[in-house]
Design a protein around this motif. Structure first.
Motif, short mmCIF file in Angstrom:
data_model
loop_
_atom_site.label_atom_id
_atom_site.label_comp_id
_atom_site.label_asym_id
_atom_site.label_seq_id
_atom_site.Cartn_x
_atom_site.Cartn_y
_atom_site.Cartn_z
N LEU A 1 0.87 -1.20 0.02
CA LEU A 1 0.00 0.12 -0.04
C LEU A 1 0.83 1.31 -0.13
O LEU A 1 0.44 2.32 0.38
N SER A 2 2.16 1.12 -0.58
CA SER A 2 2.99 2.32 -0.36
C SER A 2 2.63 3.00 -1.83
O SER A 2 1.86 2.24 -2.93
N HIS A 3 3.20 4.33 -2.14
CA HIS A 3 2.70 4.98 -3.08
C HIS A 3 3.20 4.37 -4.28
O HIS A 3 2.32 4.14 -5.47
N GLY A 4 4.50 3.80 -4.51
CA GLY A 4 5.17 3.33 -5.81
C GLY A 4 4.13 1.87 -6.43
O GLY A 4 3.75 2.09 -7.43
N PRO A 5 3.97 1.04 -5.31
CA PRO A 5 3.10 -0.16 -5.74
C PRO A 5 1.82 0.32 -6.16
O PRO A 5 1.14 -0.33 -7.26
N ILE A 6 0.92 1.24 -5.80
CA ILE A 6 -0.30 1.63 -5.94
C ILE A 6 -0.64 2.28 -7.19
O ILE A 6 -1.38 2.01 -8.03
N VAL A 7 0.36 3.07 -7.52
CA VAL A 7 0.64 3.74 -8.91
C VAL A 7 0.90 2.61 -10.09
O VAL A 7 0.30 2.79 -11.13
N ALA A 8 1.91 1.94 -9.95
CA ALA A 8 1.99 0.78 -10.83
C ALA A 8 0.96 -0.05 -10.95
O ALA A 8 0.97 -0.36 -12.27
N ARG A 9 0.23 -0.31 -9.99
CA ARG A 9 -0.94 -1.10 -10.36
C ARG A 9 -2.11 -0.41 -11.16
O ARG A 9 -2.70 -0.99 -11.92
N GLU A 10 -2.10 1.08 -10.83
CA GLU A 10 -3.06 1.78 -11.50
C GLU A 10 -2.83 1.78 -12.92
O GLU A 10 -3.80 1.82 -13.91
N LEU A 11 -1.37 1.94 -13.33
CA LEU A 11 -0.96 2.13 -14.70
C LEU A 11 -0.62 0.53 -15.27
O LEU A 11 -0.11 0.54 -16.37
N GLY A 12 -0.75 -0.59 -14.56
CA GLY A 12 -0.40 -1.76 -15.15
C GLY A 12 1.02 -2.20 -15.41
O GLY A 12 1.44 -2.77 -16.17
N LEU A 13 1.87 -1.53 -14.35
CA LEU A 13 3.25 -1.69 -14.65
C LEU A 13 3.56 -2.87 -13.64
O LEU A 13 3.35 -2.66 -12.41
N PRO A 14 4.53 -3.68 -14.10
CA PRO A 14 5.04 -4.65 -13.00
C PRO A 14 5.92 -3.99 -11.94
O PRO A 14 6.47 -2.82 -12.06
N CYS A 15 5.76 -4.20 -10.84
CA CYS A 15 6.30 -3.48 -9.51
C CYS A 15 6.99 -4.44 -8.61
O CYS A 15 6.13 -5.40 -8.23
N VAL A 16 8.27 -4.44 -8.26
CA VAL A 16 8.82 -4.88 -7.10
C VAL A 16 9.41 -4.12 -6.08
O VAL A 16 10.24 -2.87 -6.56
N CYS A 17 8.82 -3.94 -4.74
CA CYS A 17 9.33 -2.97 -3.94
C CYS A 17 10.01 -3.67 -2.70
O CYS A 17 9.85 -4.92 -2.67
N GLY A 18 10.34 -2.95 -1.79
CA GLY A 18 10.94 -3.27 -0.46
C GLY A 18 12.16 -4.19 -0.70
O GLY A 18 12.56 -5.02 -0.05
N THR A 19 13.06 -3.91 -1.67
CA THR A 19 14.24 -4.62 -2.26
C THR A 19 15.35 -4.31 -1.28
O THR A 19 16.44 -5.10 -1.14
N GLU A 20 15.12 -3.15 -0.55
CA GLU A 20 16.13 -2.52 0.63
C GLU A 20 17.22 -1.96 -0.05
O GLU A 20 17.54 -0.67 0.34
N ASP A 21 17.98 -2.68 -0.98
CA ASP A 21 19.23 -2.05 -1.52
C ASP A 21 19.24 -2.43 -3.10
O ASP A 21 20.20 -2.32 -3.75
N GLY A 22 17.91 -2.46 -3.96
CA GLY A 22 18.24 -2.76 -5.27
C GLY A 22 18.81 -1.30 -5.97
O GLY A 22 19.37 -1.75 -7.01
N SER A 23 18.54 -0.21 -5.65
CA SER A 23 18.94 0.92 -6.44
C SER A 23 20.71 0.81 -5.96
O SER A 23 21.17 1.85 -6.92
N ARG A 24 21.01 0.11 -5.00
CA ARG A 24 22.59 0.07 -5.01
C ARG A 24 23.22 -1.09 -5.78
O ARG A 24 24.40 -0.90 -6.09
N ARG A 25 22.58 -2.04 -5.83
CA ARG A 25 23.01 -3.22 -6.50
C ARG A 25 22.84 -3.34 -8.10
O ARG A 25 23.56 -4.03 -8.72
N ILE A 26 21.83 -2.52 -8.59
CA ILE A 26 21.73 -2.26 -9.88
C ILE A 26 22.36 -1.15 -10.47
O ILE A 26 22.04 -0.03 -9.97
N ALA A 27 23.06 -1.40 -11.42
CA ALA A 27 23.64 -0.17 -12.03
C ALA A 27 23.06 0.42 -13.07
O ALA A 27 21.93 -0.24 -13.63
#
Length: 553
Positions: free
Chosen positions: A509-535
């Motif tokens: 129920l966080s913002h990103g997942p709610i909007v992703a579902r509204e627009l039909g976008l696949p979404c994975v949230c709560g990765t903790e460090d995804g933005s650091r592990r993915i270049a």
């Protein structure tokens, strides 16, 4: 209550090993009290300035208590805000918002139909292994007497307050250029009052929507259809659908920029902080994306109206699938899906509502900062955000530590800039250990590496990862994968052209997942460090059903 900003000013940092820093912020916190950045950081991402925290903390804390009193959970004696940190529902550590898990667990134990486990999962996106449910029946009579009326009358009341805030925002912004210092402070006080009143309604919406979503999850699990809840939470018709559609309308010259900013100009980068710059003040982040939106034709499935309709059909199909498990369950599902959709839409409307009060406050603060700079009190109009509301109302007399305005602002500005490079853990007890943010990876994870998170929105997408820190300056092309720490409504301009979304923080129920579902976008949230592990630039596959992000190259 003691002025939190003076405590911030006195905070000390002691350097530690391995890029970690210990903080003495809120050092009076009991060591066994549990805190989390989950959910509350979704509403107020980033580092608070002294002004923003002084504007939001007490009204939020009071609204939280009034909410539980309105629902019959609290007695009148529990309405006052305790000065003790462990008794408050939320506060700030190192300038970042954090929620008191123990307080929410205590409330969950008094509520029918929920538990500490359910509250932790829905509000914060995870459940601690040591969580034990301890429910009590003692408040049930009061809850049964008060809650049904409060909840059934809420949607219309919420809609009416939101419409009133929209009209008030436009009328107030028209007045700001002619206000003197006293007029600015009067308008800020009015905005703060309206913020507190609206947050009472919004918090009830958030609490009810969490309970409804939890009930849907229970039904899908019992029916042997785990994961179906993501589709059941899609297509609810949130306020951000209107923002997305109006962005498309603006790009296709069916709406003027002035009309768009009147409707949605309170959004913008870092909008959860009053010091952030709204689209009304600088529309360049919107204008930068218009060329992408022009390439989306009216009959394209990616057009916002078509996306919304497709997600509504997806929700209806999921409800039918769940309802087919039995005739009795089918009747339950139809009602529950309808109620959940209504309250989830109100949940996003609520976020827009408090941002309306923020936008008026931004305008009044910047006007006040300009006037104080003209008088020689401030060196820069933006310095006003490093002073508390109370200090400004008191005429900047008797400042903490006997400091001059110039020295106090300089101290707080330096501390704010330092904290921009620090992060709180997802959860902790007592005083948190901060992590110093390292530079984003330039190489990323190896091919085949899998980043795991929560399956928040169905579907699979492949594309180039774009690791975004600031949506206003992001280089982002149609079909890219949005990878970030967290999002707020100011990120909607990227969602419209993204192929999928990956966030470090948040739950269903966080913002990103709610909007992703509204627009039909696949979404994975709560990765903790995804933005650091993915270049930035790596090709990845996002599986919104499995909750995984796989590095492809």
């Amino acid at each position: 209550m003691p002025d939190a900003s003076s405590r911030w000013s006195a905070s000390r940092f002691v350097g530690g090993s391995e890029g970690r820093v210990d903080t003495l912020d809120n050092a009076d916190c009991k060591p066994d009290v549990c805190w989390t950045t989950g959910n509350v950081a979704d509403a107020f991402p980033g580092v608070f300035t002294a002004f923003t925290f002084s504007f939001v903390h007490e009204p939020m804390e009071i609204a939280m208590r009034r909410m539980f009193h309105t629902l019959g959970v609290f007695t009148a004696d529990e309405l006052s805000v305790s000065p003790r940190l462990e008794d408050q529902f939320w506060n700030a550590f190192a300038g970042r918002a954090a929620a008191n898990i123990d307080q929410f667990r205590r409330v969950a134990g008094l509520l029918p139909g929920t538990s500490a486990t359910a509250i932790e999962q829905q509000l914060f996106g995870y459940v601690r292994p040591e969580t034990v449910d301890d429910n009590s029946l003692r408040r049930y009579p009061a809850i049964l007497a008060k809650a049904p009326r409060a909840v059934t009358t809420l949607p219309k009341r919420h809609d009416a307050m939101f419409a009133d805030l929209r009209a008030w925002r436009l009328a107030s912004l028209a007045r700001v250029p002619n206000l003197d210092e006293a007029g600015c402070l009067e308008l800020i006080g009015d905005a703060k009052h309206r913020f507190g009143r609206f947050m009472l309604e919004h918090l009830i919406v958030a609490f009810v929507s969490s309970g409804l979503a939890d009930r849907l999850t229970e039904l899908t699990t019992k029916a042997g259809l785990p994961g179906l809840e993501a589709r059941l939470l899609s297509g609810v018709g949130s306020d951000e659908n209107e923002v997305a559609n109006d962005l498309w309308e603006l790009a296709h010259e069916r709406l003027s920029l002035a009309e768009f900013l009147d409707r949605h100009g309170y959004h913008g980068p870092n909008e959860g902080q009053i010091s952030g710059v709204s689209w009304r003040e600088d529309p360049s982040p919107v204008l930068k994306r218009l060329a992408d939106y022009r390439n989306i034709a009216a009959d394209d499935p990616r057009a916002p109206r078509n996306r919304s309709a497709a997600q509504a059909r997806l929700r209806a199909e999921a409800a039918a699938e769940l309802g087919s498990t039995s005739r009795i369950v089918g009747a339950q599902v139809r009602l529950l899906v309808k109620l959940t959709a209504r309250f989830l839409a109100l949940r996003e409307q609520g976020k827009a509502g408090y941002l309306l009060t923020f936008d008026v406050t931004k305008a009044a603060c910047r006007r006040l900062g300009a006037l104080l700079t003209e008088r020689g009190v401030l060196a820069d109009p933006e310095d006003v955000f490093h002073l508390t509301h109370g200090e400004l109302v008191d005429g900047l007399r008797d400042l903490p530590g006997g400091l001059s305005v110039t020295d106090l602002v300089a101290t707080r500005r330096a501390l704010h800039e330092e904290r921009e490079h620090l992060r709180l853990p997802q959860a902790w007890q007592g005083v948190p250990v901060l992590t110093k943010v390292e530079e984003p990876s330039t190489e990323g994870s190896a091919v085949g590496a899998v980043v795991k998170g929560l399956a928040a929105s169905s579907g699979v997408a492949e594309g180039r990862a774009r690791v975004v820190r600031d949506p206003a300056t992001a280089e982002f092309d149609d079909g890219d994968i949005l990878v970030c720490e967290n999002t707020d409504p100011g990120w909607i301009s990227l969602f419209l052209v993204a192929a999928a979304v990956v966030t470090d923080q948040g739950g269903m129920l966080s913002h990103g997942p709610i909007v992703a579902r509204e627009l039909g976008l696949p979404c994975v949230c709560g990765t903790e460090d995804g933005s650091r592990r993915i270049a930035d630039g790596q090709r990845v596959r996002v599986d919104g059903d499995a909750g995984t992000v796989t590095v492809l190259e």
